[in-house]
Design a protein around this motif. Structure first.
Motif, PDB file in Angstrom:
ATOM      1  N   LEU A 187       0.825  -1.207   0.000  1.00 39.99           N
ATOM      2  CA  LEU A 187       0.000   0.000   0.000  1.00 39.99           C
ATOM      3  C   LEU A 187       0.860   1.258   0.000  1.00 39.99           C
ATOM      4  O   LEU A 187       0.490   2.278  -0.584  1.00 39.99           O
ATOM      5  CB  LEU A 187      -0.934  -0.002   1.205  1.00 39.99           C
ATOM      6  CG  LEU A 187      -1.976  -1.124   1.238  1.00 39.99           C
ATOM      7  CD1 LEU A 187      -2.800  -1.044   2.520  1.00 39.99           C
ATOM      8  CD2 LEU A 187      -2.879  -1.074   0.007  1.00 39.99           C
ATOM      9  N   ALA A 188       2.025   1.182   0.644  1.00 38.40           N
ATOM     10  CA  ALA A 188       2.948   2.327   0.638  1.00 38.40           C
ATOM     11  C   ALA A 188       3.372   2.655  -0.789  1.00 38.40           C
ATOM     12  O   ALA A 188       3.426   3.827  -1.185  1.00 38.40           O
ATOM     13  CB  ALA A 188       4.162   2.025   1.501  1.00 38.40           C
ATOM     14  N   ALA A 189       3.671   1.628  -1.571  1.00 35.76           N
ATOM     15  CA  ALA A 189       4.073   1.840  -2.965  1.00 35.76           C
ATOM     16  C   ALA A 189       2.920   2.411  -3.778  1.00 35.76           C
ATOM     17  O   ALA A 189       3.123   3.251  -4.678  1.00 35.76           O
ATOM     18  CB  ALA A 189       4.565   0.535  -3.564  1.00 35.76           C
ATOM     19  N   MET A 190       1.715   1.964  -3.489  1.00 36.12           N
ATOM     20  CA  MET A 190       0.545   2.452  -4.217  1.00 36.12           C
ATOM     21  C   MET A 190       0.311   3.941  -3.948  1.00 36.12           C
ATOM     22  O   MET A 190       0.090   4.728  -4.872  1.00 36.12           O
ATOM     23  CB  MET A 190      -0.689   1.649  -3.816  1.00 36.12           C
ATOM     24  CG  MET A 190      -1.963   2.073  -4.529  1.00 36.12           C
ATOM     25  SD  MET A 190      -3.409   1.109  -4.010  1.00 36.12           S
ATOM     26  CE  MET A 190      -3.842   1.938  -2.468  1.00 36.12           C
ATOM     27  N   VAL A 191       0.367   4.333  -2.679  1.00 29.96           N
ATOM     28  CA  VAL A 191       0.119   5.727  -2.313  1.00 29.96           C
ATOM     29  C   VAL A 191       1.232   6.636  -2.801  1.00 29.96           C
ATOM     30  O   VAL A 191       0.994   7.754  -3.250  1.00 29.96           O
ATOM     31  CB  VAL A 191      -0.051   5.845  -0.783  1.00 29.96           C
ATOM     32  CG1 VAL A 191      -0.072   7.302  -0.351  1.00 29.96           C
ATOM     33  CG2 VAL A 191      -1.316   5.134  -0.339  1.00 29.96           C
ATOM     34  N   GLY A 192       2.484   6.173  -2.714  1.00 27.68           N
ATOM     35  CA  GLY A 192       3.616   6.982  -3.136  1.00 27.68           C
ATOM     36  C   GLY A 192       4.090   7.905  -2.034  1.00 27.68           C
ATOM     37  O   GLY A 192       3.799   7.713  -0.856  1.00 27.68           O
ATOM     38  N   ARG A 193       4.795   8.958  -2.404  1.00 24.42           N
ATOM     39  CA  ARG A 193       5.473   9.827  -1.447  1.00 24.42           C
ATOM     40  C   ARG A 193       4.663  11.051  -1.043  1.00 24.42           C
ATOM     41  O   ARG A 193       5.042  11.756  -0.101  1.00 24.42           O
ATOM     42  CB  ARG A 193       6.811  10.301  -2.020  1.00 24.42           C
ATOM     43  CG  ARG A 193       7.735   9.191  -2.488  1.00 24.42           C
ATOM     44  CD  ARG A 193       9.039   9.762  -3.019  1.00 24.42           C
ATOM     45  NE  ARG A 193       8.844  10.720  -4.099  1.00 24.42           N
ATOM     46  CZ  ARG A 193       9.829  11.454  -4.636  1.00 24.42           C
ATOM     47  NH1 ARG A 193      11.062  11.349  -4.167  1.00 24.42           N
ATOM     48  NH2 ARG A 193       9.572  12.302  -5.620  1.00 24.42           N
ATOM     49  N   GLY A 194       3.591  11.324  -1.772  1.00 27.68           N
ATOM     50  CA  GLY A 194       2.868  12.568  -1.521  1.00 27.68           C
ATOM     51  C   GLY A 194       1.383  12.364  -1.345  1.00 27.68           C
ATOM     52  O   GLY A 194       0.937  11.743  -0.383  1.00 27.68           O
ATOM     53  N   ASN A 195       0.593  12.878  -2.302  1.00 24.54           N
ATOM     54  CA  ASN A 195      -0.865  12.861  -2.203  1.00 24.54           C
ATOM     55  C   ASN A 195      -1.467  11.911  -3.228  1.00 24.54           C
ATOM     56  O   ASN A 195      -1.060  11.886  -4.395  1.00 24.54           O
ATOM     57  CB  ASN A 195      -1.416  14.273  -2.428  1.00 24.54           C
ATOM     58  CG  ASN A 195      -1.109  15.197  -1.275  1.00 24.54           C
ATOM     59  OD1 ASN A 195      -1.766  15.160  -0.241  1.00 24.54           O
ATOM     60  ND2 ASN A 195      -0.089  16.033  -1.427  1.00 24.54           N
ATOM     61  N   TYR A 196      -2.436  11.147  -2.785  1.00 26.58           N
ATOM     62  CA  TYR A 196      -3.084  10.106  -3.583  1.00 26.58           C
ATOM     63  C   TYR A 196      -4.580  10.367  -3.523  1.00 26.58           C
ATOM     64  O   TYR A 196      -5.176  10.356  -2.451  1.00 26.58           O
ATOM     65  CB  TYR A 196      -2.739   8.749  -2.971  1.00 26.58           C
ATOM     66  CG  TYR A 196      -3.174   7.534  -3.746  1.00 26.58           C
ATOM     67  CD1 TYR A 196      -2.388   7.026  -4.774  1.00 26.58           C
ATOM     68  CD2 TYR A 196      -4.331   6.845  -3.403  1.00 26.58           C
ATOM     69  CE1 TYR A 196      -2.762   5.875  -5.459  1.00 26.58           C
ATOM     70  CE2 TYR A 196      -4.711   5.705  -4.081  1.00 26.58           C
ATOM     71  CZ  TYR A 196      -3.929   5.226  -5.101  1.00 26.58           C
ATOM     72  OH  TYR A 196      -4.291   4.077  -5.777  1.00 26.58           O
ATOM     73  N   TRP A 197      -5.191  10.603  -4.683  1.00 24.03           N
ATOM     74  CA  TRP A 197      -6.597  10.982  -4.732  1.00 24.03           C
ATOM     75  C   TRP A 197      -7.379  10.045  -5.639  1.00 24.03           C
ATOM     76  O   TRP A 197      -6.973   9.786  -6.780  1.00 24.03           O
ATOM     77  CB  TRP A 197      -6.731  12.388  -5.326  1.00 24.03           C
ATOM     78  CG  TRP A 197      -6.670  13.481  -4.320  1.00 24.03           C
ATOM     79  CD1 TRP A 197      -6.088  13.467  -3.096  1.00 24.03           C
ATOM     80  CD2 TRP A 197      -7.227  14.778  -4.478  1.00 24.03           C
ATOM     81  NE1 TRP A 197      -6.239  14.660  -2.473  1.00 24.03           N
ATOM     82  CE2 TRP A 197      -6.924  15.490  -3.298  1.00 24.03           C
ATOM     83  CE3 TRP A 197      -7.928  15.403  -5.487  1.00 24.03           C
ATOM     84  CZ2 TRP A 197      -7.328  16.815  -3.106  1.00 24.03           C
ATOM     85  CZ3 TRP A 197      -8.323  16.719  -5.306  1.00 24.03           C
ATOM     86  CH2 TRP A 197      -8.028  17.408  -4.129  1.00 24.03           C
TER      87      TRP A 197
END
Length: 382
Positions: A187-197
């Motif tokens: 899930l960390a890889a999916m969300v990435g480093r910033g904002n996930y919408w």
């Protein structure tokens, strides 16, 4: 001549700091018992022309850069079926146009920049009259200029206007996944480093990487009543059952998104979103004024904290430019603040309308990638 600030949020502290830099004393009264009495929320994106300008005026821009997260500018925008609409990854040498910063870190930076006795903790403001503040514990204090920096439910505001916040039709549930890189690397890889919408019809899911490794997840429901939480069937007293109910409300969405909800811990916080009327003004009063959410509460789409910080900085500069002449300083500050924050309020309302639209994903993509060569300014609504 006593300058008294009610509220030790970002705007009130920015005002106190700019006054301090200019050799002017001020006292901040805060209802919380200490700086660590409660959590301060998630990340903020500070824009170069507003929030960062305030940090420059406060003499703290280098310290801000030290705690800011350039990679927090990353953005991923998707539709409920999993379609990726937009992905922006920030280069390591990208300018700090709108970096993310932990709200608590920013508040601590401002607090640490003030004299130790500048903030008086445990003072819950009740009312004021004839140059005298009254607190909930029965104590009082004098003022020559009173600045309400006490948030959306401001008590100081009643001294200037009858305006009160009203519900926008948006209700939000906040959840979170701690230490996500270790506990859920997928899930960390999916969300990435910033904002996930992820923007759907009438509801959205957003996830935001925090500096402490936590991902905060916000589930928004639009065009809902102010008492929607009472009828939603979400059992807030039972976090596990609440997650099950929230997943039901996202039936039909890509399983990756409901997996994000299922992975959250027992933090399940309901938030009703309210705003003040766009363009709110009041007749200038020589000994009372407002800043931040107390003056112009907006939807939480990236403008509020930036406006509050700049309010504090510009009011401090106006007071320094008119030593001892509070009426002139207040009138100068309010004239600029009314115009600036009205424009920000209109933009925030526009973004709010996009988010609640049936085709929110496509509309937001157009907002982020306008057809004209000029990109939207201060465009990250986080």
């Amino acid at each position: 001549m006593t300058i008294t600030i009610v509220g030790a949020g970002l705007g009130g502290l920015a005002l106190a700091r700019v006054l301090h830099v200019n050799g002017i004393d001020a006292v901040v009264y805060e209802r919380e018992s200490s700086r660590g009495a409660r959590g301060q929320g998630g990340m903020l994106d500070l824009h170069s022309g507003t929030g960062q300008r305030a940090m420059r005026e406060a003499g703290l821009i280098d310290q801000f850069h030290a705690i800011a997260r350039r990679e927090g500018q990353d953005l991923r925008l998707l539709e409920p079926d999993g379609t990726l609409l937009l992905q922006e990854d920030t280069p390591d040498d990208a300018p700090l146009d709108r970096p993310e910063v932990d709200r608590a870190d920013l508040r601590n930076l401002l607090l640490d920049s003030l004299p130790s006795d500048a903030v008086r903790w445990g003072h819950a403001f009740e009312t004021a009259d004839n140059g005298l503040l009254h607190f909930a514990d029965g104590s009082s204090a004098t003022y020559d200029l009173l600045v309400g920096a006490d948030g959306g439910e401001s008590r100081v505001r009643a001294l200037l206007t009858d305006a009160r916040p009203t519900h926008t039709g948006q209700n939000v549930v906040e959840l979170g996944i701690p230490d996500i890189d270790r506990t859920r690397p997928d899930l960390a890889a999916m969300v990435g480093r910033g904002n996930y919408w992820v923007l759907g019809s009438g509801q959205s899911l957003s996830a935001q990487r925090n500096g402490d490794g936590r991902v905060r997840v916000y589930l928004s429901f639009y065009d809902t009543a102010e008492d929607w939480f009472a009828t939603s069937g979400i059992p807030f007293g039972d976090p596990a059952a609440a997650r099950v109910r929230l997943i039901e409300l996202f039936t039909g969405w890509d399983p990756r998104f409901t997996a994000l909800i299922a992975a959250c811990d027992d933090t399940v916080l309901p938030r009703s979103i309210t705003t003040l009327p766009v363009g709110l003004t009041w007749p200038s009063t020589p000994d009372v004024t407002l800043l931040g959410d107390a003056a112009h509460l907006m939807p939480p789409v990236g403008q509020g904290a930036n406006m509050a910080l700049l309010d504090g900085a510009l009011l401090g500069l106006a007071l320094a430019a008119h030593p001892g002449d509070f009426p002139a300083a207040v009138e100068e500050y309010e004239r600029e603040m009314f115009e600036r924050t009205s424009a920000a309020g209109r933009q925030s309302a526009h973004v709010q309308a996009i988010l609640s639209a049936p085709d929110a994903g496509q509309k937001m993509l157009a907002f982020f990638q306008p057809s004209t060569p000029t990109a939207a300014t201060n465009r990250t609504p986080t």
